[in-house]
Design a protein around this motif. Sequence first.
Motif: not given
Length: 152
Positions: A90-109, A112-117
């Motif tokens: 759940t901790a890893r999923a939470g970090r991944l969820r947070d990263m995906l949200q930052r990507y969606a918000d355009g705030t990812l610093d 990404l190399v890997c496709p978002i899908s």
Amino acid sequence: MSEETLEPPLPPIDARTEAVAERLFGLKWALRKDSTEIIHEEWQTASEWIRDGYLRQAIEVLATADQAQPASADGSDYEERMRVEYRDLTARAGRLRDMLQRYADGTLDFELVCPISLLSRQLDVMDAYANLLRHRAKIEHVNLEKQDSATE
């Protein structure tokens, strides 16, 4: 101590230590897929300094293994392993969820190399696995939120 190696002399070697040393020695041959008979023959004819080195490694490996905590006889430590696995997941999923949200918000610093899908699919699978663990815990009456006494 030996003047040549400055190593303390080896303690008496029992059959268990000898077997582990030979197995460690054999690991170097494993990539060649040599038979155990060939490995045993090589071990028997190896130089004394080579055998001493592997015996010292075997002594360290066995000392570490002997100090390891055995699994509890009542089987209750599987519950703690399940809790740890669930918390880690759940901790890893939470970090991944947070990263995906930052990507969606355009705030990812970072870029990404890997496709978002693929990352989204990974999160879906992690969430499904967490759900399976919760379901199993319910059936087995395991409280996934219970803290390990060592970490309290």
